[in-house]
Design a protein around this motif. Structure first.
Motif, PDB file in Angstrom:
ATOM      1  N   LEU A 106      -1.641  14.430  -0.429  1.00 41.35           N
ATOM      2  CA  LEU A 106      -0.951  13.138  -0.454  1.00 41.35           C
ATOM      3  C   LEU A 106      -0.812  12.657   0.989  1.00 41.35           C
ATOM      4  CD1 LEU A 106       0.550  11.034  -2.192  1.00 41.35           C
ATOM      5  CD2 LEU A 106       2.614  12.427  -1.954  1.00 41.35           C
ATOM      6  N   VAL A 107      -1.401  11.502   1.289  1.00 37.41           N
ATOM      7  CA  VAL A 107      -1.486  11.036   2.676  1.00 37.41           C
ATOM      8  C   VAL A 107      -0.692   9.751   2.885  1.00 37.41           C
ATOM      9  CG1 VAL A 107      -3.026  10.172   4.488  1.00 37.41           C
ATOM     10  CG2 VAL A 107      -3.718  12.131   3.078  1.00 37.41           C
ATOM     11  N   ASP A 108       0.262   9.828   3.783  1.00 35.32           N
ATOM     12  CA  ASP A 108       0.970   8.656   4.311  1.00 35.32           C
ATOM     13  C   ASP A 108       0.091   8.124   5.430  1.00 35.32           C
ATOM     14  OD1 ASP A 108       2.589   6.858   5.650  1.00 35.32           O
ATOM     15  OD2 ASP A 108       4.373   8.135   5.607  1.00 35.32           O
ATOM     16  N   ALA A 109      -0.597   7.005   5.171  1.00 33.20           N
ATOM     17  CA  ALA A 109      -1.593   6.488   6.114  1.00 33.20           C
ATOM     18  C   ALA A 109      -0.995   5.525   7.138  1.00 33.20           C
ATOM     19  CB  ALA A 109      -2.727   5.795   5.344  1.00 33.20           C
ATOM     20  N   ARG A 110       0.321   5.465   7.215  1.00 35.17           N
ATOM     21  CA  ARG A 110       0.972   4.558   8.157  1.00 35.17           C
ATOM     22  C   ARG A 110       1.022   5.156   9.564  1.00 35.17           C
ATOM     23  NH1 ARG A 110       6.622   3.824   5.485  1.00 35.17           N
ATOM     24  NH2 ARG A 110       6.377   6.086   5.466  1.00 35.17           N
ATOM     25  N   TRP A 188      -1.486   6.111   0.653  1.00 31.24           N
ATOM     26  CA  TRP A 188      -0.549   5.010   0.433  1.00 31.24           C
ATOM     27  C   TRP A 188      -0.029   4.522   1.780  1.00 31.24           C
ATOM     28  CZ3 TRP A 188       4.511   5.582   2.140  1.00 31.24           C
ATOM     29  CH2 TRP A 188       4.906   6.875   2.454  1.00 31.24           C
ATOM     30  N   CYS A 189       0.570   3.319   1.773  1.00 26.20           N
ATOM     31  CA  CYS A 189       1.198   2.793   2.999  1.00 26.20           C
ATOM     32  C   CYS A 189       2.469   2.038   2.619  1.00 26.20           C
ATOM     33  CB  CYS A 189       0.213   1.975   3.831  1.00 26.20           C
ATOM     34  SG  CYS A 189      -0.701   0.691   2.953  1.00 26.20           S
ATOM     35  N   ASN A 190       2.698   0.845   3.152  1.00 25.98           N
ATOM     36  CA  ASN A 190       3.996   0.201   2.972  1.00 25.98           C
ATOM     37  C   ASN A 190       4.136  -0.630   1.700  1.00 25.98           C
ATOM     38  OD1 ASN A 190       5.720   1.068   5.029  1.00 25.98           O
ATOM     39  ND2 ASN A 190       4.706  -0.221   6.538  1.00 25.98           N
ATOM     40  N   GLY A 191       3.031  -1.021   1.102  1.00 24.42           N
ATOM     41  CA  GLY A 191       3.147  -1.838  -0.103  1.00 24.42           C
ATOM     42  C   GLY A 191       1.885  -2.618  -0.375  1.00 24.42           C
ATOM     43  N   MET A 192       1.937  -3.462  -1.382  1.00 25.43           N
ATOM     44  CA  MET A 192       0.754  -4.210  -1.804  1.00 25.43           C
ATOM     45  C   MET A 192       0.349  -5.293  -0.808  1.00 25.43           C
ATOM     46  SD  MET A 192       2.585  -6.039  -5.066  1.00 25.43           S
ATOM     47  CE  MET A 192       3.268  -4.470  -5.576  1.00 25.43           C
ATOM     48  N   TRP A 193       1.156  -5.479   0.219  1.00 24.78           N
ATOM     49  CA  TRP A 193       0.838  -6.410   1.293  1.00 24.78           C
ATOM     50  C   TRP A 193       0.342  -5.671   2.543  1.00 24.78           C
ATOM     51  CZ3 TRP A 193       3.983  -4.707   5.139  1.00 24.78           C
ATOM     52  CH2 TRP A 193       5.145  -4.031   4.747  1.00 24.78           C
ATOM     53  N   GLY A 195      -2.313  -3.304   4.633  1.00 24.99           N
ATOM     54  CA  GLY A 195      -3.727  -2.976   4.656  1.00 24.99           C
ATOM     55  C   GLY A 195      -4.061  -1.648   5.311  1.00 24.99           C
ATOM     56  N   GLN A 196      -3.045  -0.834   5.608  1.00 25.78           N
ATOM     57  CA  GLN A 196      -3.311   0.405   6.341  1.00 25.78           C
ATOM     58  C   GLN A 196      -4.047   1.452   5.503  1.00 25.78           C
ATOM     59  OE1 GLN A 196       0.056   1.656   9.052  1.00 25.78           O
ATOM     60  NE2 GLN A 196       1.044  -0.135   8.176  1.00 25.78           N
ATOM     61  N   SER A 197      -3.544   1.754   4.305  1.00 27.54           N
ATOM     62  CA  SER A 197      -4.249   2.749   3.482  1.00 27.54           C
ATOM     63  C   SER A 197      -5.607   2.234   2.982  1.00 27.54           C
ATOM     64  CB  SER A 197      -3.370   3.234   2.321  1.00 27.54           C
ATOM     65  OG  SER A 197      -2.823   2.170   1.591  1.00 27.54           O
ATOM     66  N   PRO A 198      -5.757   0.941   2.621  1.00 34.21           N
ATOM     67  CA  PRO A 198      -7.099   0.456   2.287  1.00 34.21           C
ATOM     68  C   PRO A 198      -8.086   0.627   3.436  1.00 34.21           C
ATOM     69  CG  PRO A 198      -5.473  -1.068   1.428  1.00 34.21           C
ATOM     70  CD  PRO A 198      -4.725  -0.076   2.281  1.00 34.21           C
ATOM     71  N   ARG A 199      -7.632   0.384   4.656  1.00 36.27           N
ATOM     72  CA  ARG A 199      -8.520   0.563   5.818  1.00 36.27           C
ATOM     73  C   ARG A 199      -8.908   2.030   5.987  1.00 36.27           C
ATOM     74  NH1 ARG A 199      -7.002  -1.679  11.843  1.00 36.27           N
ATOM     75  NH2 ARG A 199      -8.102  -0.111  13.078  1.00 36.27           N
ATOM     76  N   ALA A 200      -7.953   2.935   5.769  1.00 40.42           N
ATOM     77  CA  ALA A 200      -8.254   4.370   5.863  1.00 40.42           C
ATOM     78  C   ALA A 200      -9.258   4.781   4.790  1.00 40.42           C
ATOM     79  CB  ALA A 200      -6.966   5.184   5.724  1.00 40.42           C
ATOM     80  N   ARG A 218      -1.161   1.532  -4.572  1.00 45.17           N
ATOM     81  CA  ARG A 218      -1.046   0.177  -4.031  1.00 45.17           C
ATOM     82  C   ARG A 218       0.399  -0.232  -3.778  1.00 45.17           C
ATOM     83  NH1 ARG A 218      -1.001  -5.094  -6.640  1.00 45.17           N
ATOM     84  NH2 ARG A 218      -1.958  -6.700  -5.300  1.00 45.17           N
ATOM     85  N   GLY A 219       1.328   0.224  -4.628  1.00 47.81           N
ATOM     86  CA  GLY A 219       2.723  -0.191  -4.477  1.00 47.81           C
ATOM     87  C   GLY A 219       3.367   0.295  -3.201  1.00 47.81           C
ATOM     88  N   GLY A 220       2.948   1.461  -2.719  1.00 48.69           N
ATOM     89  CA  GLY A 220       3.439   1.984  -1.451  1.00 48.69           C
ATOM     90  C   GLY A 220       4.957   2.133  -1.383  1.00 48.69           C
ATOM     91  N   MET A 221       5.459   2.197  -0.162  1.00 48.82           N
ATOM     92  CA  MET A 221       6.875   2.477   0.044  1.00 48.82           C
ATOM     93  C   MET A 221       7.782   1.401  -0.538  1.00 48.82           C
ATOM     94  SD  MET A 221       9.178   4.531   1.006  1.00 48.82           S
ATOM     95  CE  MET A 221       8.329   5.824   1.897  1.00 48.82           C
TER      96      MET A 221
END
Length: 236
Positions: A106-110, A188-193, A195-200, A218-221
């Motif tokens: 499980l990766v926090d991509a932030r 995952w990252c901060n939310g559906m707005w 782009g950090q995890s999509p970029r990863a 997609r929902g993120g934090m």
């Protein structure tokens, strides 16, 4: 073997919890028959459950509905072909069935500063820039090692030449990394707005990571906190 009073009480409590799914009579469950999910975070068992205060509301930065776009634009439901987009229940199933048995990560991509403010239990922090094309191979190698990926041994001149031909023809994505034992990875990252995890995810795919082994929450934090689920602050 002799047991003292405290030992007997402790064993009794452990058995009670083990055989009673809703042992503590929670009013706000995850699902009707699932009051909580447990995992290990930084060497300690953490119970993921929802906040029990039914008057609790979301406050702070994650209560915002609007952010300037770009860069904070709404992300698509499917970030890349073959990548599975999931919700909270699927994330918790991933924790139980893959993270807890060592077959998933499980990766926090932030960025680290976001991670330090609070993360989903069981997550490790691998910033989204780690898999950018211009990132140093050593940085990538350390991160990929956590995902079960190894670096191929240095190829001979002939093999290197052949690999170059394969890459030019599009028949091979990467001759540098060995994805044979790559784990399932949920990012995952901060939310559906955000782009950090999509970029990863896109960076991993460019490197040759099998897209069917990648999952996107997609929902993120923001969604995680909106549902009152457990957040842990990493140790300093």
């Amino acid at each position: 073997m002799q047991y003292n009073y405290k030992s007997v009480v402790s064993i009794g409590i452990a058995l009670f919890v083990s055989f009673t799914p809703n042992a503590f009579g929670l009013d706000v469950n995850i699902e009707a028959e699932t009051p909580f999910v447990e995992t290990v975070h930084e060497g300690e068992i953490v119970r993921i459950q929802r906040i029990q205060n039914q008057n609790n509301v979301l406050t702070g930065g994650f209560s915002k509905t609007s952010r300037k776009c770009p860069p904070f634009c709404i992300q698509p439901m499917h970030v890349a072909p073959g990548v599975n987009t999931i919700g909270e229940l699927e994330l918790l199933q991933f924790v139980k069935n893959q993270l807890n048995n060592g077959t998933g990560v499980l990766v926090d991509a932030r960025t680290p500063s976001w991670h330090q403010k609070g993360t989903i239990p069981g997550s490790i922090n691998i910033p989204f820039t780690t898999f950018d094309d211009d990132q140093d191979d050593l940085v990538k190698s350390v991160a990929l090692g956590k995902l079960g990926v190894k670096k191929h041994a240095r190829p001979s001149f002939v093999k290197k030449l052949w690999n170059s031909v394969l890459k030019l023809t599009g028949m091979q994505k990467s001759a540098k990394w060995d994805f044979t034992d790559a784990k399932d990875v949920l990012l995952w990252c901060n939310g559906m707005w955000c782009g950090q995890s999509p970029r990863a995810i896109k960076g991993l795919i460019r490197m040759g990571y099998p897209p069917e082994k990648l999952h996107y929450y997609r929902g993120g934090m923001q969604s995680w906190q909106l549902l009152g689920l457990t957040v842990v602050v990493p140790k300093q």
